[in-house]
Design an enzyme around this catalytic site. Structure first.
Site, PDB file in Angstrom:
ATOM      1  N   LYS A  52       0.740  -1.101   0.166  1.00 35.78           N
ATOM      2  CA  LYS A  52       0.043  -0.125  -0.084  1.00 35.78           C
ATOM      3  C   LYS A  52       0.898   1.264   0.149  1.00 35.78           C
ATOM      4  O   LYS A  52       1.790   1.333   0.972  1.00 35.78           O
ATOM      5  CB  LYS A  52      -0.797   0.046   1.516  1.00 35.78           C
ATOM      6  CG  LYS A  52      -2.155   0.796   1.250  1.00 35.78           C
ATOM      7  CD  LYS A  52      -3.062   0.504   2.445  1.00 35.78           C
ATOM      8  CE  LYS A  52      -4.213   1.101   2.581  1.00 35.78           C
ATOM      9  NZ  LYS A  52      -4.657   0.907   3.816  1.00 35.78           N
TER      10      LYS A  52
HETATM   11  C1  E4P Z   1      -8.343   2.279   3.826  1.00 37.16           C
HETATM   12  O1  E4P Z   1      -7.570   1.156   3.135  1.00 37.16           O
HETATM   13  C2  E4P Z   1      -8.018   2.888   5.004  1.00 37.16           C
HETATM   14  O2  E4P Z   1      -7.532   1.816   5.796  1.00 37.16           O
HETATM   15  C3  E4P Z   1      -9.355   3.042   5.485  1.00 37.16           C
HETATM   16  O3  E4P Z   1     -10.396   2.818   4.856  1.00 37.16           O
HETATM   17  C4  E4P Z   1      -9.432   4.427   6.133  1.00 37.16           C
HETATM   18  O4  E4P Z   1     -10.690   4.686   6.789  1.00 37.16           O
HETATM   19  P1  E4P Z   1     -11.101   5.881   7.634  1.00 37.16           P
HETATM   20  O5  E4P Z   1     -11.236   7.248   7.017  1.00 37.16           O
HETATM   21  O6  E4P Z   1     -12.080   5.390   8.613  1.00 37.16           O
HETATM   22  O7  E4P Z   1      -9.862   6.163   8.610  1.00 37.16           O
END
Ligand code: E4P
Length: 218
Positions: free
Chosen positions: A87
């Site tokens: 990622k």
């Molecule tokens: C995506 O891969 C992130 O881990 C996640 O969806 C972020 O979500 P949040 O805005 O609830 O922190």
């Protein structure tokens, strides 16, 4: 449509996996910290445990922000397990790194995407997944679902293979709306996934079926 769970909590991953509808996991440094997982080695070991639990792709985020650092870290992460998806944040260095990983056959997830322009760059670089954060857009009174819709249009215009992984999902209706918009994948907390099961008419109907069965079988 693939269902990913957005957590580093092993019990929740196991619970979703046991349902037979789970296709993968996404994590990020904040989700790791929430579980108290700190330090490079502990984090790597935790990814190993997640990969053993889930039968699908597992996103593991790089901490480095420079190209060389991302490449080194991404390669180390990718070696943990074939399920690992590296990622990478949506930055110039990140796009360079995604392009590199794509040529090396290493799967990537371009994270922190908030505009169609950014999504276009991720697809051009050959990202496996792109993560638009719809909940965080909604938080600032911007149309998160609208972004998913526009990304779908642009990707379909050119036949980009990058999968739209709708992220920052806050509730069950986000999942349903993403399905309508044609997102390839959603990543959601367990609570939002569990919400899909609920309908009062199902509960009432089942109660009646069981009561009628009992009447005839006492
Ligand atoms: C995506 O891969 C992130 O881990 C996640 O969806 C972020 O979500 P949040 O805005 O609830 O922190």
């Amino acid at each position: 449509m693939k269902f990913f769970i957005d957590t580093a909590n092993l019990a929740q991953i196991e619970e979703a996996q046991a349902l037979g509808i789970l296709d993968g996991v996404t994590t990020n440094p904040s989700l790791m910290a929430k579980e108290g997982i700190t330090g490079e080695e502990n984090i790597r070991n935790h990814y190993k445990k997640i990969c053993k639990t889930v039968h699908g792709d597992v996103s593991a985020e790089v901490i480095a922000t420079d190209f060389e650092g991302m490449i080194e870290e991404g390669k180390t992460l990718a070696k943990i397990d074939p399920r690992i998806v590296v990622k990478v944040p949506m930055t110039k260095e990140g796009i360079k790194a995604i392009s590199y990983f794509s040529k090396e056959g290493i799967k990537t997830n371009c994270t922190l995407v908030f505009s169609v322009g950014q999504a276009l760059l991720a697809a051009k670089a050959g990202a496996t997944y792109v993560s638009p954060f719809l909940g965080r857009l909604d938080d600032i009174s911007t149309d998160g679902l609208g972004l998913i819709e526009e990304m779908r249009l642009v990707y379909d215009n050119y036949g980009f293979k990058t999968q739209i992984l709708a992220a920052s999902i806050r509730h069950t209706m986000h999942i349903v709306d993403c399905a309508k918009m044609g997102a390839d994948v959603i990543t959601a907390p367990l609570s939002a996934l569990n919400g899909l099961f609920n309908h009062p008419l199902t509960d009432i109907g089942l109660e009646k079926f069981l009561a009628d069965y009992k009447k005839g079988n006492v």
